[in-house]
Enzyme design. Structure first.
Site, short mmCIF file in Angstrom:
data_model
loop_
_atom_site.label_atom_id
_atom_site.label_comp_id
_atom_site.label_asym_id
_atom_site.label_seq_id
_atom_site.Cartn_x
_atom_site.Cartn_y
_atom_site.Cartn_z
N HIS A 28 0.83 -1.21 0.00
CA HIS A 28 0.00 0.00 0.00
C HIS A 28 0.86 1.26 0.00
O HIS A 28 0.56 2.23 -0.69
CB HIS A 28 -0.94 0.01 1.21
CG HIS A 28 -2.23 -0.67 0.96
ND1 HIS A 28 -2.33 -2.04 0.83
CD2 HIS A 28 -3.48 -0.18 0.77
CE1 HIS A 28 -3.59 -2.36 0.59
NE2 HIS A 28 -4.30 -1.24 0.55
N LYS A 38 -10.18 -6.84 8.42
CA LYS A 38 -10.88 -7.01 9.70
C LYS A 38 -10.69 -5.74 10.52
O LYS A 38 -9.66 -5.08 10.43
CB LYS A 38 -10.39 -8.25 10.46
CG LYS A 38 -8.96 -8.18 10.94
CD LYS A 38 -8.59 -9.43 11.71
CE LYS A 38 -7.13 -9.32 12.18
NZ LYS A 38 -6.69 -10.51 12.88
#
Length: 184
Positions: free
Chosen positions: A37, A102
């Site tokens: 990322h 999550k």
């Protein structure tokens, strides 16, 4: 009721999903974690072309364990999503349509999801071996030097997840906390 979504996900699919919906995804998704990322973010921030097309994609925050033959992948459970939050708004602005991970997301991510009409799915932590059974193929797309954190493409079949934050900003982490709170 379980909703089945064939990928790539459409804007119509995203608009029809609501927080709490149980979903089975089938098709192609990409993967990436913190280091990947960061690299994507730096390129996008400089206006450079990304090494992988994220337009219309769903990215799964995962760093799988090594595969044991004959499997193509080892246990592949979700990573805590907040670790990608500083990179996510720019990637959503660059065309990303969904994320699987999550845990909670920041206000900036949720605002960007609403703006970009994107969706956030939660996969069940602790169920890595079970989740990996829905991953039929895996291939590295870029950043091979990152090992299990490289960006891969997974072919998934009935990948189980829950809509944690829908494209309208409804948030299971806030809604469930209010619903089940014992504090008046």
């Amino acid at each position: 009721m379980v909703k089945r979504i064939s990928l790539p996900i459409t804007q119509e699919d995203i608009s029809s999903l609501r927080v709490g919906d149980n979903v089975l995804l089938s098709g192609r998704i990409i993967t990436g974690r913190d280091a990947a990322h960061k690299r994507l973010y730096e390129l996008a921030a400089q206006g450079k072309e990304l090494p992988v097309d994220i337009s219309g994609q769903i990215i799964y925050y995962v760093g799988p364990a090594p595969a044991k033959p004959p499997r193509s992948i080892g246990p592949a459970g979700p990573t805590s999503s907040y670790r990608m939050d500083k990179y996510t708004p720019l990637l959503l602005d660059s065309g990303l349509k969904g994320m699987i991970g999550k845990g909670i997301r920041s206000k900036e991510v949720i605002d960007s999801m609403i703006k970009n009409k994107a969706i956030y799915f939660a996969a069940i932590g602790g169920a890595a071996a079970l989740i990996s059974q829905s991953i039929k193929e895996s291939r590295i797309l870029c950043y091979e030097d990152l090992g299990t954190e490289s960006i891969c493409e997974y072919v998934v079949e009935d990948f189980p997840c829950i809509v944690a934050i829908d494209s309208y900003g409804n948030n299971i982490y806030e809604d469930a906390s209010r619903k089940y709170s014992i504090v008046p």
